[in-house]
Design a protein around this motif. Structure first.
Motif, short mmCIF file in Angstrom:
data_model
loop_
_atom_site.label_atom_id
_atom_site.label_comp_id
_atom_site.label_asym_id
_atom_site.label_seq_id
_atom_site.Cartn_x
_atom_site.Cartn_y
_atom_site.Cartn_z
N PHE A 145 -28.32 -41.24 100.67
CA PHE A 145 -26.95 -41.21 101.19
C PHE A 145 -26.77 -42.24 102.31
CE2 PHE A 145 -23.40 -39.12 103.55
CZ PHE A 145 -22.48 -39.12 102.52
N ILE A 183 -29.67 -28.58 91.02
CA ILE A 183 -28.45 -29.37 91.04
C ILE A 183 -27.56 -29.02 89.83
CG2 ILE A 183 -29.38 -31.37 89.77
CD1 ILE A 183 -26.91 -31.40 92.76
N LYS A 192 -29.85 -34.86 86.99
CA LYS A 192 -28.46 -35.15 87.37
C LYS A 192 -27.59 -35.47 86.16
CE LYS A 192 -29.32 -38.36 90.53
NZ LYS A 192 -30.78 -38.34 90.67
N SER A 234 -25.77 -30.20 97.39
CA SER A 234 -27.06 -30.90 97.37
C SER A 234 -28.14 -29.96 96.89
CB SER A 234 -27.41 -31.45 98.76
OG SER A 234 -27.56 -30.39 99.69
N ALA A 268 -22.55 -35.10 94.98
CA ALA A 268 -23.77 -34.33 94.68
C ALA A 268 -24.99 -35.16 95.03
CB ALA A 268 -23.79 -33.93 93.21
N PHE A 269 -25.90 -34.56 95.79
CA PHE A 269 -27.11 -35.26 96.21
C PHE A 269 -28.33 -34.51 95.72
CE2 PHE A 269 -23.71 -36.15 99.12
CZ PHE A 269 -23.73 -37.54 99.16
N ALA A 270 -29.17 -35.21 95.00
CA ALA A 270 -30.39 -34.60 94.47
C ALA A 270 -31.43 -35.68 94.27
CB ALA A 270 -30.12 -33.88 93.16
N GLU A 281 -19.01 -31.18 98.78
CA GLU A 281 -20.37 -31.74 98.83
C GLU A 281 -21.39 -30.66 98.49
OE1 GLU A 281 -23.38 -33.38 102.26
OE2 GLU A 281 -21.37 -34.27 102.20
N LYS A 307 -32.70 -31.42 100.78
CA LYS A 307 -32.06 -32.20 101.83
C LYS A 307 -31.72 -33.60 101.33
CE LYS A 307 -34.49 -29.79 105.55
NZ LYS A 307 -35.42 -29.94 106.70
N LYS A 308 -30.65 -34.17 101.90
CA LYS A 308 -30.28 -35.54 101.55
C LYS A 308 -31.44 -36.48 101.85
CE LYS A 308 -25.41 -35.07 102.82
NZ LYS A 308 -24.39 -35.55 103.76
#
Length: 601
Positions: free
Chosen positions: A187, A28, A53, A206, A45-47, A204, A209-210
């Motif tokens: 999410f 990330i 983060k 990541s 941002a998805f982690a 977006e 996977k979300k």
């Protein structure tokens, strides 16, 4: 794998990262840092929890902060005061060699007057909880009209905690032209709503996977009766002598009650929840980070600020009300490249809650038997031996005492010395678990016609056997499995359904070994608790009625646990002193087996 130097960071920031032991960016960080450095486009941002983060959003902001301007240039919102404090601390460490850059955490539970004084001196980066941030805005002490960056960290949790109104108020006083960075581990729809309403043409990215759990974490579950939930928790802790764990509870009251029980039972444990003062919470977290505590019992909210890399286990004393929270809980372990275990303690009725979690994680929970007294004592004994083996000897200090010690121990040979030494510390554990019941033989494990994955167990691959011993002979599923193993029928033979009745029982084995099973019990002339054991093949029970021609099968009263694997010949029954007590006697935990009351025939 890239390096931080390749991400476009300055030497002063790189030097601080080197001091902190940072070597390579996480996924990330590798994706977010260059994006924020080179573009003013909004970012989603998805982690997973524990993937870095904070550095992903703070490092590029620090690179662009104007240290000569003392006005607030960035606001970072976090759901809890612990997390706000942790983020501010991290940013202070990252900006160690950046002159003139100031960061302030603002949160409830601390003097607002002190925070206002610091604001008036000039602070470029504010890290705040939504409630205290709104309070400062209302007092006209915090001005966000000229900020360049707005960061929503753990956005999903802020919404779960009911901060939507506060977020709306804060976002309304920020300028239209700013860069909004939204970071989240899960999410849900509410996060997407914030993105639609307050972000423009957001990019977006990541890491993984979300909503997916960490690949470093394995997931296990233990099925217990409600009355044995705490007893099972203790056994999980005891079978792992090196445990360093957070136990998650759903409410503050439950958190305090579990912590109080653990402390009373001699564990290095404490509670962390919202009813504690800020000073108490800081004290507990400091002890836990320094490993003066092995176990921290916490609510979901309170644990959000913990940044600990070496947790061996996360234990869900009860599953969270919201599925997404399980991802956050399990993400506390398996960090910094290390492996971790996430455990769920559930009753039979709660097992169905695991399936939607599995779909989100992309992983399956592994059904795990509750440790027996024998397993626990074995692990504790081996840990004790390891400690003895690895202890450093202070030759200079101990030499003067050795002649007196040798004199007192004269006459004891090597084997006797070892036994006495080990028993000195080990006897407490041994006596505690002596006659401890098999917690797997609970009401939740009886009467089930499906295994842990929902498949029916009475399939055509199994042969059903009658055995002429039962509960009155002190038989339980664990001891029956041990008895089967002792016959050395076959390696890894599959054991199906077990039914323990008063004076006889039934069990299922792989049908390919039915002749070997009968022959083994006959040839070995098996004896159990003074009774000669007789095993015969019987027909399988049919759905809605008992099977076969045996009248004994019509009156079965309860059943044991599901399909297992035999250990392939090694005796699996409890050794002397660790068998289950008689049904009418109290266990080591003060409970008794009341499920074996006789029915009228």
């Amino acid at each position: 794998m890239s390096t931080f130097n390749e991400l476009g960071l300055s030497q002063n920031v790189l030097k601080a990262l080197t001091d902190l032991g940072y070597e390579n960016p996480t996924e990330i960080q590798e994706k977010a840092i260059p994006q924020v450095l080179t573009s003013d486009q909004d970012l989603k941002a998805f982690a997973q929890t524990g993937t870095g983060k904070t550095a992903a959003f703070s490092l590029p902001i620090l690179e662009q902060i104007n240290s000569e301007d003392s006005n607030t240039q960035a606001i970072i919102l976090s759901p809890t005061r612990e997390l706000a404090i942790q983020i501010a601390k991290n940013i202070d460490e990252f900006s160690k060699y950046l002159k003139g850059v100031k960061t302030l955490a603002v949160y409830g539970g601390s003097s607002i007057e002190d925070q206002i004084k610091k604001l008036k001196k000039g602070v470029q980066i504010i890290v705040g909880t939504p409630g205290r941030t709104v309070d400062l805005i209302n007092r006209k002490q915090l001005k966000l009209s000229n900020i360049k960056w707005l960061v929503l960290d753990e956005a999903d949790e802020m919404l779960n905690m009911g901060f939507k109104d506060e977020l709306d108020k804060i976002l309304e006083v920020t300028p239209k032209h700013k860069q909004t960075l939204l970071f989240s581990a899960t999410f849900p729809k509410e996060v997407e709503s914030i993105a639609r309403n307050y972000m423009n043409n957001a990019l977006e990215i990541s890491a993984g996977k979300k909503n997916k759990g960490s690949d470093q974490v394995s997931h296990q579950y233990y099925v217990v009766s409600e009355r044995n939930r705490y007893a099972a928790l203790k056994r999980i802790a005891d079978v792992n002598p090196d445990i360093y764990s957070i136990i998650f509870c759903r409410t503050r009251r439950e958190t305090q009650e579990v912590a109080d029980k653990l402390i009373k039972d001699g564990y290095n444990a404490d509670a962390l929840h919202g009813d504690l003062s800020q000073a108490q919470r800081d004290s507990v977290m400091q002890k836990f980070r320094k490993k003066h505590l092995q176990i921290l019992v916490a609510t979901d909210v309170a644990a959000r600020g913990l940044d600990v890399n070496d947790l061996t286990h996360v234990i869900n004393h009860k599953l969270p009300d919201q599925i997404e929270n399980y991802t956050h809980r399990s993400g506390r372990t398996g960090r910094a490249g290390k492996e971790g275990i996430s455990i769920a303690i559930v009753t039979g009725r709660e097992k169905g809650k695991l399936r939607p979690i599995e779909r989100i994680l992309g992983k399956q929970f592994v059904s795990t038997p509750i440790p027996t007294g024998k397993e626990i004592c074995q692990n504790q004994l081996l840990k004790l031996i390891d400690k003895v083996h690895d202890i450093e000897i202070n030759e200079a200090e101990i030499n003067d005492f050795l002649p007196s010690i040798y004199e007192k121990l004269e006459g004891l040979d090597r084997e006797e010395l070892i036994k006495r030494f080990v028993s000195l510390e080990f006897n407490t554990f041994l006596s505690y678990y002596q006659n401890a019941p098999d917690l797997n033989d609970s009401d939740q494990m009886r009467g089930r016609d499906s295994d842990s994955r929902g498949k029916r167990r009475d399939d055509e691959n199994m042969t059903r056997f009658f055995i002429n011993i039962g509960r009155k002979d002190k038989l339980n599923p664990a001891r029956l499995i041990g008895l089967i193993n002792e016959q050395q029928i076959a390696k890894n033979i599959e054991i199906g359904q077990i039914e323990i009745l008063d004076t006889f029982s039934f069990f299922e084995l792989d049908k390919n070994y039915k002749d070997e099973t009968i022959a083994s019990f006959q040839e070995n002339d098996v004896d159990f608790e003074g009774r000669n054991v007789n095993v015969e093949i019987t027909e399988k029970k049919r759905s809605g009625r008992s099977g076969g021609g045996r009248s004994r099968d019509k009156n079965r009263k309860d059943s044991g646990s599901g399909r297992r694997r035999s250990s392939g010949g090694k005796p699996g029954s409890d050794f002397k002193g660790f068998g289950r007590k008689r049904p009418d006697s109290k266990s080591a935990f003060g409970s008794s087996d009341k499920s074996s009351k006789r029915r009228k025939r």
